[in-house]
Design an enzyme around this catalytic site. Structure first.
Site, PDB file in Angstrom:
ATOM      1  N   GLY A  12     -18.381  28.479  -6.669  1.00 20.59           N
ATOM      2  CA  GLY A  12     -19.329  29.458  -6.149  1.00 20.59           C
ATOM      3  C   GLY A  12     -18.729  30.582  -5.333  1.00 20.59           C
ATOM      4  O   GLY A  12     -19.384  31.131  -4.450  1.00 20.59           O
ATOM      5  N   MET A  90     -20.754  27.458 -16.719  1.00 21.06           N
ATOM      6  CA  MET A  90     -19.777  27.103 -17.736  1.00 21.06           C
ATOM      7  C   MET A  90     -20.388  26.442 -18.970  1.00 21.06           C
ATOM      8  O   MET A  90     -19.687  25.767 -19.723  1.00 21.06           O
ATOM      9  CB  MET A  90     -18.704  26.191 -17.126  1.00 21.06           C
ATOM     10  CG  MET A  90     -17.911  26.858 -16.003  1.00 21.06           C
ATOM     11  SD  MET A  90     -17.175  28.446 -16.492  1.00 21.06           S
ATOM     12  CE  MET A  90     -15.856  27.863 -17.554  1.00 21.06           C
ATOM     13  N   ASN A 107     -23.458  38.261 -17.373  1.00 18.37           N
ATOM     14  CA  ASN A 107     -22.420  37.242 -17.212  1.00 18.37           C
ATOM     15  C   ASN A 107     -21.143  37.910 -16.715  1.00 18.37           C
ATOM     16  O   ASN A 107     -20.883  39.066 -16.996  1.00 18.37           O
ATOM     17  CB  ASN A 107     -22.137  36.574 -18.570  1.00 18.37           C
ATOM     18  CG  ASN A 107     -21.086  35.486 -18.498  1.00 18.37           C
ATOM     19  OD1 ASN A 107     -21.077  34.670 -17.573  1.00 18.37           O
ATOM     20  ND2 ASN A 107     -20.183  35.458 -19.471  1.00 18.37           N
ATOM     21  N   HIS A 109     -17.116  37.587 -16.931  1.00 23.84           N
ATOM     22  CA  HIS A 109     -16.105  36.919 -17.768  1.00 23.84           C
ATOM     23  C   HIS A 109     -14.722  37.407 -17.375  1.00 23.84           C
ATOM     24  O   HIS A 109     -14.485  38.617 -17.299  1.00 23.84           O
ATOM     25  CB  HIS A 109     -16.368  37.200 -19.248  1.00 23.84           C
ATOM     26  CG  HIS A 109     -15.374  36.525 -20.130  1.00 23.84           C
ATOM     27  ND1 HIS A 109     -15.426  35.174 -20.392  1.00 23.84           N
ATOM     28  CD2 HIS A 109     -14.275  36.997 -20.756  1.00 23.84           C
ATOM     29  CE1 HIS A 109     -14.398  34.848 -21.154  1.00 23.84           C
ATOM     30  NE2 HIS A 109     -13.684  35.941 -21.395  1.00 23.84           N
ATOM     31  N   SER A 136     -14.850  41.304 -16.586  1.00 25.15           N
ATOM     32  CA  SER A 136     -15.929  42.125 -17.142  1.00 25.15           C
ATOM     33  C   SER A 136     -17.287  41.573 -16.750  1.00 25.15           C
ATOM     34  O   SER A 136     -17.470  40.356 -16.637  1.00 25.15           O
ATOM     35  CB  SER A 136     -15.875  42.115 -18.681  1.00 25.15           C
ATOM     36  OG  SER A 136     -14.623  42.547 -19.162  1.00 25.15           O
ATOM     37  N   ASP A 145     -19.887  35.676 -24.933  1.00 23.20           N
ATOM     38  CA  ASP A 145     -19.083  36.721 -24.281  1.00 23.20           C
ATOM     39  C   ASP A 145     -19.058  38.021 -25.096  1.00 23.20           C
ATOM     40  O   ASP A 145     -18.040  38.721 -25.124  1.00 23.20           O
ATOM     41  CB  ASP A 145     -17.632  36.231 -24.052  1.00 23.20           C
ATOM     42  CG  ASP A 145     -17.572  34.990 -23.164  1.00 23.20           C
ATOM     43  OD1 ASP A 145     -18.446  34.836 -22.295  1.00 23.20           O
ATOM     44  OD2 ASP A 145     -16.650  34.168 -23.353  1.00 23.20           O
ATOM     45  N   GLN A 171      -9.644  37.153  -9.620  1.00 25.27           N
ATOM     46  CA  GLN A 171     -10.893  36.754  -8.951  1.00 25.27           C
ATOM     47  C   GLN A 171     -11.122  37.541  -7.659  1.00 25.27           C
ATOM     48  O   GLN A 171     -12.260  37.846  -7.312  1.00 25.27           O
ATOM     49  CB  GLN A 171     -10.898  35.249  -8.712  1.00 25.27           C
ATOM     50  CG  GLN A 171     -11.180  34.525 -10.033  1.00 25.27           C
ATOM     51  CD  GLN A 171     -10.911  33.035 -10.003  1.00 25.27           C
ATOM     52  OE1 GLN A 171     -10.613  32.466  -8.965  1.00 25.27           O
ATOM     53  NE2 GLN A 171     -11.025  32.410 -11.161  1.00 25.27           N
ATOM     54  N   GLU A 174     -12.777  40.466  -8.948  1.00 28.56           N
ATOM     55  CA  GLU A 174     -14.026  40.174  -9.656  1.00 28.56           C
ATOM     56  C   GLU A 174     -15.219  40.171  -8.684  1.00 28.56           C
ATOM     57  O   GLU A 174     -16.318  40.590  -9.040  1.00 28.56           O
ATOM     58  CB  GLU A 174     -13.873  38.801 -10.320  1.00 28.56           C
ATOM     59  CG  GLU A 174     -15.064  38.293 -11.068  1.00 28.56           C
ATOM     60  CD  GLU A 174     -14.730  36.959 -11.700  1.00 28.56           C
ATOM     61  OE1 GLU A 174     -14.303  36.967 -12.864  1.00 28.56           O
ATOM     62  OE2 GLU A 174     -14.881  35.904 -11.048  1.00 28.56           O
TER      63      GLU A 174
HETATM   64  C1  GRF Z   1     -14.904  33.222 -12.497  1.00 28.34           C
HETATM   65  O1  GRF Z   1     -13.558  33.433 -12.743  1.00 28.34           O
HETATM   66  C2  GRF Z   1     -15.719  33.791 -13.614  1.00 28.34           C
HETATM   67  O2  GRF Z   1     -15.135  34.913 -14.210  1.00 28.34           O
HETATM   68  C3  GRF Z   1     -15.757  32.638 -14.564  1.00 28.34           C
HETATM   69  O3  GRF Z   1     -15.828  31.486 -13.746  1.00 28.34           O
HETATM   70  C4  GRF Z   1     -15.269  31.757 -12.485  1.00 28.34           C
HETATM   71  C5  GRF Z   1     -16.310  31.489 -11.443  1.00 28.34           C
HETATM   72  O4  GRF Z   1     -15.839  31.048 -10.261  1.00 28.34           O
HETATM   73  N1  GRF Z   1     -16.819  32.785 -15.521  1.00 28.34           N
HETATM   74  P1  GRF Z   1     -16.822  30.791  -9.026  1.00 28.34           P
HETATM   75  O5  GRF Z   1     -17.623  29.539  -9.277  1.00 28.34           O
HETATM   76  O6  GRF Z   1     -17.698  32.002  -8.826  1.00 28.34           O
HETATM   77  O7  GRF Z   1     -15.892  30.608  -7.867  1.00 28.34           O
END
Ligand code: GRF
Length: 220
Positions: A12, A90, A107, A109, A136, A145, A171, A174
């Site tokens: 999370g 997932m 989503n 990714h 993305s 995806d 991340q 992200e």
């Molecule tokens: C992220 O890297 C996202 O891109 C992928 O799963 C990971 C999520 O991590 N789909 P978190 O649970 O938000 O820490």
């Protein structure tokens, strides 16, 4: 107020970034629920701590993917979300459920889509000798995806990288990418629909790019 629901299966970290941005007033939205297929996951614990409504269902209690998805998405419908965010969710979602929310589901990714859909994106990029990687945000369609990409953030692949170091670097970028997209969606600057998404009333033909200042800009 714009209503956001999050689906998550993991620790999370993206959810935390969203919660903090809402608390700071950077996203004009309320988090109306966090939903999961993993009752013990970190994302749910985080949501509970923050006083957000949570629902977790176990797929093994359902006879089929469709039956599970139907129950989960019925729960999601009760919070009347304007947007559903898959943030580290997932599990593949069956076509019937995707179709019901296709105009309002995004989503995250960890690749520069259309490169590397699916799993193990970091290891695959490294094995190919890629010079850059990234993450993305795309609208969800039934194919995995593969929906229209709203925005991306790019990170360099550095000498000596392994999948873990590349994952960490990606991340870290992200999280602001997701926050910038949610800001734009909640404020109405970015709009989803069933065709190409729009930004400032222009169709997003090529993914917006997150700048070093964490702003979205048009691709060059
Ligand atoms: C992220 O890297 C996202 O891109 C992928 O799963 C990971 C999520 O991590 N789909 P978190 O649970 O938000 O820490």
């Amino acid at each position: 107020m714009y209503r956001i629901a999050v689906l998550a299966s993991g620790r999370g970290s993206n959810l935390r970034a969203v919660l903090e941005a809402i608390q700071r007033g950077d996203i004009a939205a309320s988090l109306v629920g966090v939903f999961s297929d993993k009752p013990a996951c970190g994302a749910l614990a985080l949501a509970r701590e923050a006083g957000v409504r949570t629902v977790a269902l176990s797929p093994r209690n359902y006879p089929s993917r469709d039956a599970f998805d139907e129950s989960l998405f019925n729960e999601i419908a009760t919070v009347q979300p304007d947007l559903i965010v898959l943030a580290g969710y997932m599990r593949i979602i069956g076509e019937n459920s995707v179709r019901k929310f296709e105009d309002r589901m995004i989503n995250l990714h960890p690749s520069l889509l259309p490169a590397y859909p699916g799993l193990d994106t970091y290891a695959r990029a490294l094995a190919d000798g890629a010079g850059e990687h990234g993450s993305s945000v795309h609208r969800v369609i039934p194919a995995l995806d593969a929906g229209p990409v709203l925005a991306q953030v790019r990170v360099p692949v550095l000498p000596g990288d392994d999948a873990e170091s590349l994952a960490q670097r990606t991340q870290a970028r992200e999280h602001p990418l997701l926050v910038a997209c949610l800001q734009a969606l909640a404020s109405g600057r970015m709009r989803l629909g069933l065709g190409l998404p729009n930004y400032d009333a222009r169709p997003i033909m090529a993914p917006l790019q997150l700048t070093a200042r964490n702003e979205l800009e048009w691709a060059p």
